[in-house]
Design a protein around this motif. Sequence first.
Motif, PDB file in Angstrom:
ATOM      1  N   ASN A 555       1.842  -0.470   1.541  1.00  0.00           N
ATOM      2  CA  ASN A 555       2.727   0.500   2.172  1.00  0.00           C
ATOM      3  C   ASN A 555       3.150  -0.011   3.542  1.00  0.00           C
ATOM      4  N   GLY A 556       4.311  -0.598   3.599  1.00  0.00           N
ATOM      5  CA  GLY A 556       4.815  -1.134   4.845  1.00  0.00           C
ATOM      6  C   GLY A 556       5.252  -0.075   5.836  1.00  0.00           C
ATOM      7  N   ASP A 557       5.267   1.199   5.437  1.00  0.00           N
ATOM      8  CA  ASP A 557       5.679   2.282   6.321  1.00  0.00           C
ATOM      9  C   ASP A 557       4.516   2.869   7.112  1.00  0.00           C
ATOM     10  N   TYR A 558       3.321   2.339   6.945  1.00  0.00           N
ATOM     11  CA  TYR A 558       2.132   2.910   7.573  1.00  0.00           C
ATOM     12  C   TYR A 558       2.199   2.802   9.092  1.00  0.00           C
ATOM     13  N   THR A 559       1.966   3.923   9.787  1.00  0.00           N
ATOM     14  CA  THR A 559       1.969   3.929  11.257  1.00  0.00           C
ATOM     15  C   THR A 559       0.820   4.741  11.840  1.00  0.00           C
ATOM     16  N   ALA A 560      -0.059   5.313  11.007  1.00  0.00           N
ATOM     17  CA  ALA A 560      -1.056   6.275  11.480  1.00  0.00           C
ATOM     18  C   ALA A 560      -2.007   5.688  12.520  1.00  0.00           C
ATOM     19  N   ASN A 561      -2.472   4.464  12.319  1.00  0.00           N
ATOM     20  CA  ASN A 561      -3.443   3.862  13.241  1.00  0.00           C
ATOM     21  C   ASN A 561      -3.045   2.422  13.528  1.00  0.00           C
ATOM     22  N   PRO A 562      -2.349   2.175  14.625  1.00  0.00           N
ATOM     23  CA  PRO A 562      -1.903   0.812  14.952  1.00  0.00           C
ATOM     24  C   PRO A 562      -3.041  -0.162  15.198  1.00  0.00           C
ATOM     25  N   ASN A 563      -4.264   0.360  15.389  1.00  0.00           N
ATOM     26  CA  ASN A 563      -5.414  -0.519  15.611  1.00  0.00           C
ATOM     27  C   ASN A 563      -6.056  -0.980  14.312  1.00  0.00           C
ATOM     28  N   LEU A 564      -5.584  -0.455  13.205  1.00  0.00           N
ATOM     29  CA  LEU A 564      -6.153  -0.794  11.910  1.00  0.00           C
ATOM     30  C   LEU A 564      -5.336  -1.928  11.290  1.00  0.00           C
ATOM     31  N   ILE A 565      -5.848  -3.162  11.449  1.00  0.00           N
ATOM     32  CA  ILE A 565      -5.107  -4.350  11.000  1.00  0.00           C
ATOM     33  C   ILE A 565      -6.001  -5.180  10.078  1.00  0.00           C
ATOM     34  N   PRO A 566      -5.620  -5.388   8.804  1.00  0.00           N
ATOM     35  CA  PRO A 566      -4.561  -4.658   8.110  1.00  0.00           C
ATOM     36  C   PRO A 566      -4.973  -3.192   7.918  1.00  0.00           C
ATOM     37  N   PRO A 567      -4.038  -2.356   7.549  1.00  0.00           N
ATOM     38  CA  PRO A 567      -2.712  -2.584   6.963  1.00  0.00           C
ATOM     39  C   PRO A 567      -1.556  -2.583   7.964  1.00  0.00           C
ATOM     40  N   TYR A 568      -1.822  -2.161   9.202  1.00  0.00           N
ATOM     41  CA  TYR A 568      -0.717  -2.001  10.143  1.00  0.00           C
ATOM     42  C   TYR A 568      -0.101  -3.343  10.528  1.00  0.00           C
ATOM     43  N   ASN A 569       1.228  -3.361  10.666  1.00  0.00           N
ATOM     44  CA  ASN A 569       1.972  -4.499  11.194  1.00  0.00           C
ATOM     45  C   ASN A 569       1.707  -5.781  10.404  1.00  0.00           C
ATOM     46  N   GLN A 570       1.818  -5.677   9.085  1.00  0.00           N
ATOM     47  CA  GLN A 570       1.601  -6.812   8.196  1.00  0.00           C
ATOM     48  C   GLN A 570       2.858  -7.101   7.380  1.00  0.00           C
ATOM     49  N   PRO A 571       2.984  -8.310   6.845  1.00  0.00           N
ATOM     50  CA  PRO A 571       4.013  -8.517   5.822  1.00  0.00           C
ATOM     51  C   PRO A 571       3.828  -7.473   4.719  1.00  0.00           C
ATOM     52  N   LEU A 572       4.896  -7.086   4.081  1.00  0.00           N
ATOM     53  CA  LEU A 572       4.877  -5.931   3.188  1.00  0.00           C
ATOM     54  C   LEU A 572       3.769  -5.990   2.140  1.00  0.00           C
ATOM     55  N   GLN A 573       3.623  -7.118   1.469  1.00  0.00           N
ATOM     56  CA  GLN A 573       2.637  -7.199   0.394  1.00  0.00           C
ATOM     57  C   GLN A 573       1.204  -7.268   0.909  1.00  0.00           C
ATOM     58  N   LYS A 574       1.024  -7.471   2.201  1.00  0.00           N
ATOM     59  CA  LYS A 574      -0.308  -7.458   2.806  1.00  0.00           C
ATOM     60  C   LYS A 574      -0.607  -6.131   3.507  1.00  0.00           C
ATOM     61  N   SER A 575       0.291  -5.166   3.371  1.00  0.00           N
ATOM     62  CA  SER A 575       0.114  -3.870   4.029  1.00  0.00           C
ATOM     63  C   SER A 575      -0.792  -2.978   3.190  1.00  0.00           C
ATOM     64  N   TYR A 576      -2.022  -3.406   3.023  1.00  0.00           N
ATOM     65  CA  TYR A 576      -3.001  -2.658   2.240  1.00  0.00           C
ATOM     66  C   TYR A 576      -4.388  -2.918   2.812  1.00  0.00           C
ATOM     67  N   LEU A 577      -5.239  -1.907   2.755  1.00  0.00           N
ATOM     68  CA  LEU A 577      -6.648  -2.050   3.110  1.00  0.00           C
ATOM     69  C   LEU A 577      -7.461  -1.284   2.088  1.00  0.00           C
ATOM     70  N   ASP A 578      -8.524  -1.893   1.612  1.00  0.00           N
ATOM     71  CA  ASP A 578      -9.396  -1.274   0.615  1.00  0.00           C
ATOM     72  C   ASP A 578     -10.356  -0.320   1.341  1.00  0.00           C
ATOM     73  N   PHE A 579      -9.885   0.923   1.598  1.00  0.00           N
ATOM     74  CA  PHE A 579     -10.690   1.897   2.324  1.00  0.00           C
ATOM     75  C   PHE A 579     -10.313   3.301   1.876  1.00  0.00           C
ATOM     76  N   ASN A 580     -11.130   4.291   2.274  1.00  0.00           N
ATOM     77  CA  ASN A 580     -10.860   5.654   1.815  1.00  0.00           C
ATOM     78  C   ASN A 580     -11.164   6.707   2.880  1.00  0.00           C
ATOM     79  N   THR A 581     -11.054   6.348   4.150  1.00  0.00           N
ATOM     80  CA  THR A 581     -11.291   7.325   5.201  1.00  0.00           C
ATOM     81  C   THR A 581     -10.063   8.225   5.374  1.00  0.00           C
ATOM     82  N   GLY A 582     -10.324   9.468   5.756  1.00  0.00           N
ATOM     83  CA  GLY A 582      -9.252  10.442   5.869  1.00  0.00           C
ATOM     84  C   GLY A 582      -8.573  10.409   7.218  1.00  0.00           C
ATOM     85  N   TYR A 583      -8.178  11.578   7.688  1.00  0.00           N
ATOM     86  CA  TYR A 583      -7.485  11.678   8.974  1.00  0.00           C
ATOM     87  C   TYR A 583      -8.400  11.187  10.096  1.00  0.00           C
TER      88      TYR A 583
END
Length: 702
Positions: A555-583
């Motif tokens: 999801n290249g539209d992700y903006t919730a947590n700019p400190n979470l890299i990845p998925p933030y600010n990555q090439p589109l196909q790398k915009s993923y993180l294997d995690f399940n934390t909520g808000y």
Amino acid sequence: MKKLSILYFIFPLFCFAQHSDFIHIDQFGYRTNATKVAVISNPEIGFNSDLNYTPNSTLEVRNALTDNIVFSGTIQQWNNGNIHSQSGDIGWWFDFSSVITNGSYYIFDTSTNESSAIFEVNDTVYDNIIKTTSKMFYYNRAGIEKAEPYVLAPYVDAISFTQDTAARDIYDQDNTTTTKDMSGGWFDAGDYNKYVTFTESTVHNLLWAFTENPQIFGDDFNIPESDNGIPDLIDEIKWELDWLLKMINTDGSVHIKMGSRNYNENTSTPPSINTNTRYYGPTCTSAAISTSSVLAHASKVLSQFTSLTTYAQTLEDQAILCWNWALPYLNTDTLQENCDDGAIVAGDADKTIEEQREMAITAAIYLYALTGNNTYDQYLIDNIDDSAVIADGAWNNYNISNIDALLHYTTLNTVNTALKTTIINSAQTAASNNYSEYFQFNTLDLYRGFTNDWIYHWGSNQAKANTGNLNLIFKKYNINTSSTSSYNLKAKEMLHYFHGVNPLDLVYLSNMNSYGAENSIKEIYHTWFYDGSQWDNEDITDYGPAPGFLVGGANGDYTANPNLIPPYNQPLQKSYLDFNTGYPDNSWEFSEPAIYYQSAYIRLLAAVSRMEEDDTLNNDDFTILEKTLKLVPNPSKNTFKIETPNLNYANVNIINLNGQKVLELSNFDTRKLIDVSNLADGLYIVSVEVNGQLTNLKFIKN
């Protein structure tokens, strides 16, 4: 740490090393005669850009049981060494399509000792994957016990949401006279709620998955209805249909959803311990239209089973009832666009006016196909421009339900000739122009499953799967027949993307390591498998989530947590993180599963798993050259010629069934004959390379 007690294969010790992050293959495997192309990557941009890999020019395919070399070949640089913008990688392709002997294999780089995941080659390689991913719907059933042997031991659970048998009106919560039985159905996604409008694409895709490939859906998927004489996918669909019927009122109006009134209710794991009262929402035009569409299609499909004849008639009657309730709203332009006010928490189940009108076109087609009543055909004729597919040429992966219905209409015995011509011409134009590259395989994506940048949004995996389905729909209805092989390859490569041919080297299905994947999803955003629960992560908790759930994806539209890299600010196909934390991290934007993601994937998986072209001698369905190649004559005793328009020189290799090159011709003039008189009789692969692109054809020497 407890592990699932499923054993996939036992391999020699040399195969237990961690597989490479740089050699990407379908971690489940390939059908015997399918295209088999590994993607070799060197990261340049993104979170892994500190890694570096320079592959050997020649790679090997080795038997995973014996470690014998069965094939070696050269790699071809992708796009002259340029960086692939969607992944941030540079890379190469390694074609090993000539490996067609059933077995277990891996790819090996002798210069670096890098090796791929182990994969299978056989024509039933996806059969168990279909069973496992179809079981997702059983895990998501409300109102039924999850018991062995139908689920693995870690996921046994008592009956969940028995309170749904006494659901109440969300707007009259204390009035016992509003009590209704709204039990059953599937949890929609990561929460336990159930949404009527979200079933439309889900059930349509599942019904088409069965209709197009019934042979793959047996009566042995290990659910309680197995061995009842009805394919288990139909039984699973019926579970959802039973719930939809309960949501219909006697006048044909339909409640749009049901669930909880507050975010802190019914949020516990496992599902069975949730006891808060649940509520049904308002009746909405969108709910009636989508229900009419789904029930009409289902009635037609289920009527073929003798034991379901009466049930199919009920579906037909209720589909007509819902249509008749919604029709005045359609005719007077009074459709309800803001009907779901959020009183039942979580997803907004509303549909826009435009979406509802397009759903009505879909519903009218299935009602006409079911009943033959000309009033539905006349509705289509009068309102066809309500379909964005026709009005705007929107033949794309976001309109699959409507596209299915429109092209199905053209096959009915009695239809309006002008409308049929309009539909076919519109589809032909879309395929020919192909402005957005929705159709046919191309070389624009290093990872071979090209979709445009805008597709990498929340739920991109559904969009990717439906891109593959779109191509197979066009193949089915013979839209631009010259593109058949390219449609097939596009679909196959989309499937491989889900199975590991992506820059994360990740199988986008949960907990599948015991089924053949070596790197699958460990965490999903789902209330049952919640963060911190014993089902959180297969590596750090007791079990991990149940197997076979497809997550939403990059999801290249992700903006919730700019400190979470990845998925933030990555090439589109790398915009993923294997995690399940909520808000506030909002992992649901990536790792939440959904029934509509799952159905799109299952339809694609079923089609590729039974693609007839894989078994047709001399078929070049797996070509990656956008040319038509033929070997003439074939079979041949002494000589043959590569027959093709506009091609004079190519690199040609002839490979035997042991993966050995028996003839190599560099910069060969294809106007000349190839002498094979010295070769032993048998089957060979003729590999033709032009500008780094390969096609593989079968040839018989006799």
